[in-house]
Design a protein around this motif. Structure first.
Motif, PDB file in Angstrom:
ATOM      1  N   TYR A 124      55.384  29.905  37.349  1.00  0.00           N
ATOM      2  CA  TYR A 124      54.023  29.651  36.863  1.00  0.00           C
ATOM      3  C   TYR A 124      53.651  30.675  35.803  1.00  0.00           C
ATOM      4  N   HIS A 125      52.808  30.247  34.869  1.00  0.00           N
ATOM      5  CA  HIS A 125      52.373  31.151  33.804  1.00  0.00           C
ATOM      6  C   HIS A 125      51.169  31.954  34.296  1.00  0.00           C
ATOM      7  N   VAL A 126      51.440  33.127  34.847  1.00  0.00           N
ATOM      8  CA  VAL A 126      50.383  33.942  35.438  1.00  0.00           C
ATOM      9  C   VAL A 126      49.255  34.198  34.439  1.00  0.00           C
ATOM     10  N   LYS A 127      49.627  34.653  33.257  1.00  0.00           N
ATOM     11  CA  LYS A 127      48.605  35.033  32.282  1.00  0.00           C
ATOM     12  C   LYS A 127      47.807  33.829  31.808  1.00  0.00           C
ATOM     13  N   LEU A 162      39.907  24.176  44.433  1.00  0.00           N
ATOM     14  CA  LEU A 162      40.661  25.264  45.052  1.00  0.00           C
ATOM     15  C   LEU A 162      41.405  24.804  46.293  1.00  0.00           C
ATOM     16  N   LYS A 163      40.802  23.873  47.016  1.00  0.00           N
ATOM     17  CA  LYS A 163      41.379  23.494  48.303  1.00  0.00           C
ATOM     18  C   LYS A 163      42.427  22.385  48.182  1.00  0.00           C
ATOM     19  N   TYR A 164      42.158  21.429  47.321  1.00  0.00           N
ATOM     20  CA  TYR A 164      43.011  20.236  47.341  1.00  0.00           C
ATOM     21  C   TYR A 164      43.849  19.973  46.095  1.00  0.00           C
ATOM     22  N   SER A 165      43.467  20.555  44.958  1.00  0.00           N
ATOM     23  CA  SER A 165      44.213  20.168  43.752  1.00  0.00           C
ATOM     24  C   SER A 165      45.446  21.060  43.572  1.00  0.00           C
ATOM     25  N   ARG A 166      46.387  20.517  42.845  1.00  0.00           N
ATOM     26  CA  ARG A 166      47.615  21.266  42.601  1.00  0.00           C
ATOM     27  C   ARG A 166      47.338  22.465  41.698  1.00  0.00           C
ATOM     28  N   ALA A 167      46.518  22.246  40.669  1.00  0.00           N
ATOM     29  CA  ALA A 167      46.170  23.346  39.766  1.00  0.00           C
ATOM     30  C   ALA A 167      45.464  24.463  40.530  1.00  0.00           C
ATOM     31  N   GLY A 168      44.615  24.051  41.482  1.00  0.00           N
ATOM     32  CA  GLY A 168      43.906  25.045  42.281  1.00  0.00           C
ATOM     33  C   GLY A 168      44.859  25.845  43.148  1.00  0.00           C
ATOM     34  N   MET A 169      45.879  25.175  43.634  1.00  0.00           N
ATOM     35  CA  MET A 169      46.868  25.858  44.460  1.00  0.00           C
ATOM     36  C   MET A 169      47.629  26.894  43.621  1.00  0.00           C
ATOM     37  N   ILE A 170      47.963  26.488  42.393  1.00  0.00           N
ATOM     38  CA  ILE A 170      48.662  27.430  41.501  1.00  0.00           C
ATOM     39  C   ILE A 170      47.760  28.636  41.236  1.00  0.00           C
ATOM     40  N   VAL A 191      37.435  33.292  38.953  1.00  0.00           N
ATOM     41  CA  VAL A 191      38.141  34.377  38.264  1.00  0.00           C
ATOM     42  C   VAL A 191      38.829  35.283  39.275  1.00  0.00           C
ATOM     43  N   GLU A 192      38.094  35.654  40.324  1.00  0.00           N
ATOM     44  CA  GLU A 192      38.667  36.570  41.308  1.00  0.00           C
ATOM     45  C   GLU A 192      39.758  35.893  42.128  1.00  0.00           C
ATOM     46  N   LYS A 193      39.622  34.585  42.336  1.00  0.00           N
ATOM     47  CA  LYS A 193      40.672  33.843  43.042  1.00  0.00           C
ATOM     48  C   LYS A 193      41.980  33.888  42.260  1.00  0.00           C
ATOM     49  N   SER A 194      41.871  34.040  40.936  1.00  0.00           N
ATOM     50  CA  SER A 194      43.084  34.113  40.122  1.00  0.00           C
ATOM     51  C   SER A 194      43.605  35.547  40.058  1.00  0.00           C
ATOM     52  N   GLY A 195      42.916  36.467  40.745  1.00  0.00           N
ATOM     53  CA  GLY A 195      43.421  37.836  40.815  1.00  0.00           C
ATOM     54  C   GLY A 195      42.832  38.792  39.798  1.00  0.00           C
ATOM     55  N   VAL A 196      41.778  38.357  39.101  1.00  0.00           N
ATOM     56  CA  VAL A 196      41.184  39.204  38.070  1.00  0.00           C
ATOM     57  C   VAL A 196      39.776  39.600  38.496  1.00  0.00           C
ATOM     58  N   LEU A 197      39.447  40.881  38.342  1.00  0.00           N
ATOM     59  CA  LEU A 197      38.096  41.347  38.634  1.00  0.00           C
ATOM     60  C   LEU A 197      37.383  41.557  37.307  1.00  0.00           C
ATOM     61  N   ALA A 251      47.764  30.845  44.140  1.00  0.00           N
ATOM     62  CA  ALA A 251      49.056  31.531  44.269  1.00  0.00           C
ATOM     63  C   ALA A 251      49.116  32.721  43.315  1.00  0.00           C
ATOM     64  N   VAL A 252      48.644  32.490  42.096  1.00  0.00           N
ATOM     65  CA  VAL A 252      48.637  33.556  41.095  1.00  0.00           C
ATOM     66  C   VAL A 252      47.755  34.708  41.555  1.00  0.00           C
ATOM     67  N   GLY A 253      46.667  34.370  42.226  1.00  0.00           N
ATOM     68  CA  GLY A 253      45.739  35.400  42.692  1.00  0.00           C
ATOM     69  C   GLY A 253      46.242  36.139  43.918  1.00  0.00           C
ATOM     70  N   GLU A 254      46.967  35.424  44.767  1.00  0.00           N
ATOM     71  CA  GLU A 254      47.441  36.065  45.993  1.00  0.00           C
ATOM     72  C   GLU A 254      48.622  36.980  45.737  1.00  0.00           C
ATOM     73  N   ASN A 255      49.565  36.504  44.923  1.00  0.00           N
ATOM     74  CA  ASN A 255      50.774  37.283  44.698  1.00  0.00           C
ATOM     75  C   ASN A 255      51.359  36.890  43.342  1.00  0.00           C
ATOM     76  N   HIS A 256      50.991  37.661  42.317  1.00  0.00           N
ATOM     77  CA  HIS A 256      51.382  37.215  40.976  1.00  0.00           C
ATOM     78  C   HIS A 256      52.883  37.308  40.740  1.00  0.00           C
ATOM     79  N   ASP A 257      53.538  38.230  41.431  1.00  0.00           N
ATOM     80  CA  ASP A 257      54.987  38.333  41.227  1.00  0.00           C
ATOM     81  C   ASP A 257      55.712  37.100  41.761  1.00  0.00           C
ATOM     82  N   ALA A 258      55.292  36.665  42.952  1.00  0.00           N
ATOM     83  CA  ALA A 258      55.899  35.468  43.523  1.00  0.00           C
ATOM     84  C   ALA A 258      55.600  34.250  42.657  1.00  0.00           C
TER      85      ALA A 258
END
Lengths: 309, 361
Positions: free
Chosen positions: A185-188, A161-169, A32-38, A172-179
């Motif tokens: 990508y569908h942030v929400k 988180l490390k190797y899959s494409r979905a994990g990368m997305i 959850v936190e990796k996706s940017g949500v606390l 990415a959403v967690g690191e910088n949702h605007d980018a």
């Protein structure tokens, strides 16, 4: 010597059991936190899982169905959080707290008639010859299936988180949702899915407490396990294997403390039983105090996202 | 399609209207919950929200109870709200409440059975100091080591609960009654008793303290530089830093104030309505006060209203437990729902709902 009466193999086995509920909750929250949500509602989702899992297991006679129910129960509560924070843009801290307060109340109400009942036993996994290995067999191979599935889950999350494409997305959403949004990508959507996964994991962790670890239902029985799971995510600096190491370390402390109580150490029980919380705080201090060293927290953690375009 | 559109300025109307709407929705959802529990929803809602104040049979008992239950909530929530404004999240008020009670009771038990007018004021100071000290742990860890104050203050609640149990069973146990956990009854020790000031009103020193705290907090937030700094730090942390506001100092001040107030609440409770240090002393006021702070819009006067309302749910809860055999936990669910609805409705303050037609969105 007080430690003389404690068998290290038994201690090892017990710490794996003690660590499993918080590890489950922590690995969910990590995603959850990796996706940017606390989501501070872990305690609430855990107690929900403990309660729902217990009720379903007692009524169906199957701990397996109980665990599924617990995951769904935790997920249902997490959807409430997702609705508030993702659709209605509410403050994540306040919403998480609301989730915990609501969960504690609701489960006290739901579980009222189940106090004092023994749940159906969860069978231990029969690993045949492995359990017969001296020391290691007793320590590592005498558990129920959930212990092993939890370890597998940690591995799966790490790989995801490390190797899959979905994990990368997700990262990415967690690191910088605007980018991430700009890339299409569908942030929400990503965040809601992550929140649901976190809810399911917390629910499973709760059910592990009420169905295997304790095993019984009492009001407010998680006594802070959810908060310790949250601290564990910080301790792990958002890395799955470190979360597991942290959980086992913590499990060791809990078990040692219980063993010291049983061995009749001349410290009142109340002081011994506060040690897990004090040690969690101490660990938080050590981890957070590294000046200049980045904690590796996701960049968009606890920042609301609203697509303005 | 429904979309959210950000308002240029937060709507003042919805900010004030949402708490009322949230209460109404909570009553509705609560009614449905009561109906599912097999109780008449109308009777239950009336018992919780109206009978404690208006019914002739119950009001003589429950009207004074209203102030007794609301005062600690208001006292704690006023302190929490100051912190929340500055984005300092003290979630461990429950722990500060317990330690404040232990410090206050400790002073009383140390002087027992000496008479003396100075004992109660000393207890007040000790209570506030105890809560303050307990809040300083997350504050100092935050400013020195950058630890998260939410997690630390919360974990300390569980530690405080264990200390409370240890005190009830050990150091503070009443030596005159063998075997039972719990301290002497402070209500029977005149110099330490937080008695009712006016008969049958429920007004004790804790109520007076709550009123003073409300006025003090209002003055500070609107008239004092510190209040301005707090608001600024909450709304524009970067601007605040450039403006010379020290974030570390704010953390210490906010946690200190809220800790001291929570400690005071605990002290007034243990020396009055609670009566003694015992394992079950902690009542969840510290957590309910979080709801009070939000429902009161972090405004001291709003908090008075919100505190009275949640105080009412406690009394109404007891009443419906007695009259309808409604489970006590139902009230906890009620309080949780209230916070949910409030948070959910608050999107209207900052956003506007826009209906757009299909593809054009």
């Amino acid at each position: 010597m007080i430690l003389g009466s404690i068998n290290p193999a038994v201690l090892m086995a017990a710490l794996m059991v003690a660590a499993t509920p918080i590890l489950l909750a922590a690995i969910g929250e990590l995603v959850v936190e990796k996706s940017g949500v606390l989501n501070l509602g872990v305690e609430g989702m855990m107690i929900m899982g403990a309660c729902v899992g217990f009720i379903i297991a007692v009524n169906t006679g199957s701990p397996f169905i109980g665990f599924i129910g617990a995951a769904l129960g935790g997920m249902a509560l997490s959807l409430l959080f997702a609705l508030l924070t993702q659709a209605l843009m509410t403050n994540q801290v306040a919403s998480g707290l609301a989730l915990t307060l609501f969960g504690l109340g609701l489960t006290a109400l739901l579980g009222q008639r189940y106090v004092g009942i023994t749940p159906p036993r969860t069978p231990k996994l029969d690993l045949g010859f492995l359990s017969d290995i001296p020391f290691l067999g007793r320590a590592l191979f005498t558990h129920d299936i959930v212990v092993y599935l939890t370890i597998a889950l940690v591995g799966a999350v790490w790989w995801f988180l490390k190797y899959s494409r979905a994990g990368m997305i997700l990262r990415a959403v967690g690191e910088n949702h605007d980018a991430a949004h700009a890339l299409g990508y569908h942030v929400k959507r990503v965040r809601v899915l992550a929140i649901m996964f976190g809810g399911a994991c917390a629910g499973l962790g709760g059910a592990y407490l009420s169905l295997i670890r304790v095993p019984q239902w009492t009001e407010g029985m998680t006594v802070g396990a959810g908060w310790i799971a949250l601290a564990l995510v910080v301790f792990a600096s958002w890395r799955p294997w470190r979360a597991m190491a942290g959980a086992y370390l913590f499990g060791g402390i809990v078990v040692l403390q219980l063993n010291l109580q049983a061995a009749g150490v001349r410290i009142p029980v109340e002081y011994l039983s506060m040690s897990p919380y004090l040690i969690t705080i101490l660990v938080l201090v050590i981890i957070s105090s590294g000046k200049g060293r980045s904690l590796n927290a996701p960049g968009s953690l606890n920042k609301p996202f609203h697509a303005s375009s | 399609m429904i979309r959210l559109e950000k308002r240029k300025e937060p709507s003042k109307f919805w900010r004030i209207a949402n708490p009322f709407l949230a209460v109404a929705l909570t009553m509705l959802a609560g009614g449905i919950m009561f109906a599912m529990l097999g109780k008449d929803p109308f009777v239950a809602i009336r018992l919780i929200f109206f009978d404690p104040i208006f019914s002739e049979t119950f009001a003589s008992y429950s009207r004074p109870q209203l102030l007794i239950k609301s005062a600690p909530l208001i006292l704690i929530a006023v302190g929490l709200a100051i912190g929340f404004k500055a984005n300092v999240w003290n979630i461990g008020a429950e722990g500060q409440y317990i330690i404040g009670a232990l410090f206050g009771a400790g002073v009383a038990l140390a002087f027992f059975p000496a008479p003396g007018w100075y004992i109660f004021p000393l207890m007040v100071l000790a209570g506030a100091f105890g809560g303050f000290l307990w809040a300083m742990i997350p504050a100092i860890l935050k400013t020195r080591f950058n630890t998260n104050e939410i997690l630390v203050s919360l974990l300390l609640v569980y530690v405080a609960e264990r200390i409370l149990a240890a005190m009830s069973l050990g150091l503070m146990r009443n030596p005159d009654i063998a075997g039972f956990p719990g301290s002497r009854d402070l209500r029977r020790y005149e110099a330490a008793h937080n008695a009712e000031l006016f008969a049958n009103t429920g007004i004790h020193w804790g109520v007076v303290a709550a009123l003073i705290a409300v006025i003090f907090a209002y003055a500070m937030m609107t008239r004092h530089m510190l209040g301005f700094h707090i608001q600024l730090a909450g709304q524009a942390p970067r601007a605040a830093r450039f403006g010379g506001v020290s974030p570390a100092r704010l953390v210490v001040v906010c946690l200190g104030i809220s800790g001291a107030l929570a400690g005071l609440a605990g002290m007034f409770e243990v020396s009055g309505p609670g009566g003694q240090v015992r394992i079950e002393f902690a009542s969840g006021y510290g957590f309910t006060a979080i709801i009070v702070a939000f429902l009161g819009r972090l405004n001291p006067f709003g908090i008075v209203l919100a505190g009275l309302l949640l105080g009412l749910t406690y009394i109404g809860g007891e009443l419906s437990q007695m009259m309808l055999q409604l489970p006590g936990a139902a009230i906890q669910v009620f309080q949780g729902m209230l916070l949910f609805f409030l948070l959910a409705l608050d999107f209207q303050t900052n956003y506007r709902l826009r209906l757009t037609r299909g593809a054009s969105a």
